[in-house]
Design a protein around this motif. Structure first.
Motif, mmCIF file in Angstrom:
data_model
loop_
_atom_site.group_PDB
_atom_site.id
_atom_site.type_symbol
_atom_site.label_atom_id
_atom_site.label_comp_id
_atom_site.label_asym_id
_atom_site.label_seq_id
_atom_site.Cartn_x
_atom_site.Cartn_y
_atom_site.Cartn_z
ATOM 1 N N TRP A 37 28.222 22.683 32.507
ATOM 2 C CA TRP A 37 27.095 22.257 33.336
ATOM 3 C C TRP A 37 26.228 21.291 32.548
ATOM 4 O O TRP A 37 25.905 21.526 31.374
ATOM 5 N N ARG A 88 24.905 24.338 46.094
ATOM 6 C CA ARG A 88 23.936 25.424 46.081
ATOM 7 C C ARG A 88 23.332 25.682 44.701
ATOM 8 O O ARG A 88 22.207 26.128 44.574
ATOM 9 N N GLN A 89 24.050 25.379 43.653
ATOM 10 C CA GLN A 89 23.579 25.704 42.308
ATOM 11 C C GLN A 89 22.936 24.517 41.591
ATOM 12 O O GLN A 89 22.734 24.586 40.381
ATOM 13 N N ASP A 116 19.944 23.445 41.566
ATOM 14 C CA ASP A 116 18.600 23.773 41.054
ATOM 15 C C ASP A 116 17.703 22.539 40.971
ATOM 16 O O ASP A 116 16.972 22.362 39.991
#
Length: 579
Positions: free
Chosen positions: A518, A540-541, A543
């Motif tokens: 990531w 969705r991740q 952030d």
């Protein structure tokens, strides 16, 4: 046999004004004597006086009159950067519009600015393929509550329509926006845009079922899409369009290449568009038969210049004019004879409001020099034989600088080429130039997370979109520019494998991006929502969180404190075109 009757209508139209309330400087060429004239054209004060004169002429000849705006009033100038939709609502009300359709730039910052705009306008906003029927009831300012909005009618599967009754003739007007709005703007997820062609077809069928034949589509689809719509759907009388900034009419007398005739006829429908940036007002005199077909149209797009234009215009002479005074006289006589020019006074309530309430803040930014640019910084969207954009990587550097100086740990920055609007000339760079021309779209910078694989997929998707490589793209503005990241892209490899090298700068060394790791990046809020090929970033991740600064604010603070020319080769992006 019944005697057929005709109906006449005078219709003024503008589009894509993009907060250009002030006049715009243009160059005109007088071919006979090789004189180039630079003067100010358009602006809202001139539009008002021009359209007021159109309206008066129509009243005197007892002809019905309409004034329509085909969308994109937001964005594009310092006035929007500083005052958002407030000044647009106020000045558009003073123009006396009968209706306006929604443009994509009205939704750059989501639904809320449109809702606030609707709170202050006194004309209908048409968005016939915008389905707001499932809007979140928890919103503090809901579109559903706005009387001025005419959206999609889900029960009847058509656009909401406004009607104008002129004697025994009822004219129907409805508006349509780009149906791929989510790909190029930021509408809220609970208010989707539906297929434009289907909605237009259903709306025309509904109107015909009610024996209403005089039908005007106010479109923000773009000129080619308008022509396709006219060809595909029988029964449209007129399309008043926007989005593509198409200037119809013959302006060859000024050295401009003519794009299209004024009033393009396609399958019994007449399509109109009036350029952009409030420089032109269109006026057409329409004659309809009793079936709603336009059987005659006369008029044109008119360039609006001040009645005393000769006092402020500048001149470049290459012909027989002996001096500047002589050249100005020749230019004045020539321009006053042109039927595509309207000489109009620019003093009225609009000019007073701008001068007294809004212009002081604009002038303050105009005099604010943030840095000196040593040499021209060219901007192109897609790299060409001379290389890529020189200014877009600096915009990315600024995003990194702003994020890191606020304590964020960021690996690299990505920005789409279309978010950078102009090249930057050498010399003083003002805050006005940055916020008004270079980065006029007031969009937040956000930090977000994605895996190496997702970044690889997003970069390829953006380039595929920009180059139409295996996909039907939405435009070359999606091409990615970077800071602390670089790639190679092979146009000939199978889709999904075209990014052959992807590296980021880590501790001043170029390090491979790994698929499952990531990484944290900064981009505009537009890009991180997966627009125009960047789909892989919208997950969705991710952030995503605003760093509390817009694109123009970021570049201004970077230019003040740490402006330096980047080595473009050090942040290079390679496109391989194999034979």
């Amino acid at each position: 046999m019944p005697i057929s009757s005709t109906f006449k209508l005078s219709l003024a139209h503008i589009n894509d004004t993009h907060s250009h309330f002030e006049p715009t400087s243009v160059s005109l060429v007088i071919p006979e004597v090789n004189i180039k004239v630079c003067l100010d054209t358009g602006g809202f004060a001139r539009i008002k006086n021009t359209v007021d004169s159109f309206r008066k002429q129509a009243d005197e000849s007892d002809c019905p009159f309409l004034f329509l705006h085909a969308g994109d009033c937001f964005q594009g100038s310092l006035y929007y950067s500083l005052f958002k939709g407030e000044v647009n609502a106020r000045l558009l009300n003073l123009l006396g519009l009968d209706a306006m359709t929604l443009g994509n730039h009205e939704l750059d910052l989501g639904n809320t600015p449109v809702a606030e705009f609707l709170d202050h306008i006194d004309f209908p906003l048409l968005a016939g393929n915008w389905d707001i029927s499932n809007e979140d009831i928890g919103k503090s300012n809901r579109l559903t509550d706005k009387e001025k909005l005419q959206p999609y009618s889900p029960n009847e599967k058509r656009a909401n329509i406004i009607y104008k009754d002129f004697g025994n003739t009822r004219v129907a007007i409805f508006g349509i926006c780009i149906d791929k709005m989510a790909a190029i703007a930021n509408p809220d997820d609970d208010t989707p845009f539906l297929d434009a062609t289907t909605v237009v077809r259903n709306t025309v069928a509904y109107l015909h079922s009610k024996a209403i034949k005089h039908i005007i589509l106010l479109s923000h689809l773009g000129y080619e899409a308008d022509l396709e719509m006219a060809n595909a759907i029988e029964g449209l009388s007129v399309v008043i369009g926007g989005h593509s900034h198409t200037l119809q009419g013959d302006f060859s007398a000024f050295g401009w290449e003519s794009e299209e005739p004024y009033g393009r006829i396609v399958s019994d429908t007449v399509v109109f568009q009036a350029g952009c940036h409030a420089m032109f007002s269109g006026l057409v005199e329409l004659e309809f038969d009793d079936t709603g077909k336009v059987i005659n149209h006369t008029g044109g797009n008119y360039l609006m210049i001040d009645t005393d234009f000769h006092e402020s215009m500048s001149i470049e002479c290459e012909g027989r004019a002996e001096n500047i005074t002589d050249a100005k006289r020749i230019a004045k006589q020539y321009l006053e004879k042109q039927n595509r020019i309207i000489l109009v006074n620019s003093s009225n309530e609009i000019s007073e409001i701008l001068n007294n309430e809004y212009r002081p803040a604009v002038l303050e930014m105009t005099s604010d020099i943030v840095t000196q640019v040593p040499s021209r910084l060219r901007h192109v969207r897609i790299p060409d034989e001379d290389g890529g954009s020189c200014i877009a990587p600096l915009v990315c550097d600024a995003m990194l600088y702003s994020a890191r100086s606020r304590g964020n740990t960021i690996d690299f920055a990505i920005h789409n080429a279309g978010g950078v609007r102009v090249s930057v000339e050498s010399g003083p760079l003002t805050a006005a130039e940055v916020a008004g021309r270079l980065l006029p779209f007031e969009i937040d910078i956000v930090k977000y997370k994605a895996t190496g694989s997702q970044f690889r997929e997003a970069l390829e998707g953006a380039i595929n979109n920009a180059t139409n490589n295996g996909v039907e793209g939405t435009g070359d503005g999606s091409y990615p520019y970077l800071a602390d990241l670089k790639f190679d892209y092979d146009t000939c490899l199978p889709m999904g494998k075209r990014i052959t090298t992807l590296l980021f700068r880590q501790n001043n060394r170029w390090t491979p991006i790994l698929g499952e790791i990531w990484y944290t990046a900064v981009s505009s809020a537009y890009t991180t929502k997966g627009k125009e090929g960047y789909d892989a970033l919208n997950h969705r991740q991710n952030d995503s969180m605003s760093i509390g600064v817009t694109l123009s604010e970021s570049f201004i603070e970077y230019a003040r404190t740490k402006f330096e020319l980047v080595n473009v080769a050090d942040s290079e992006c390679h496109l391989y075109h194999r034979q």
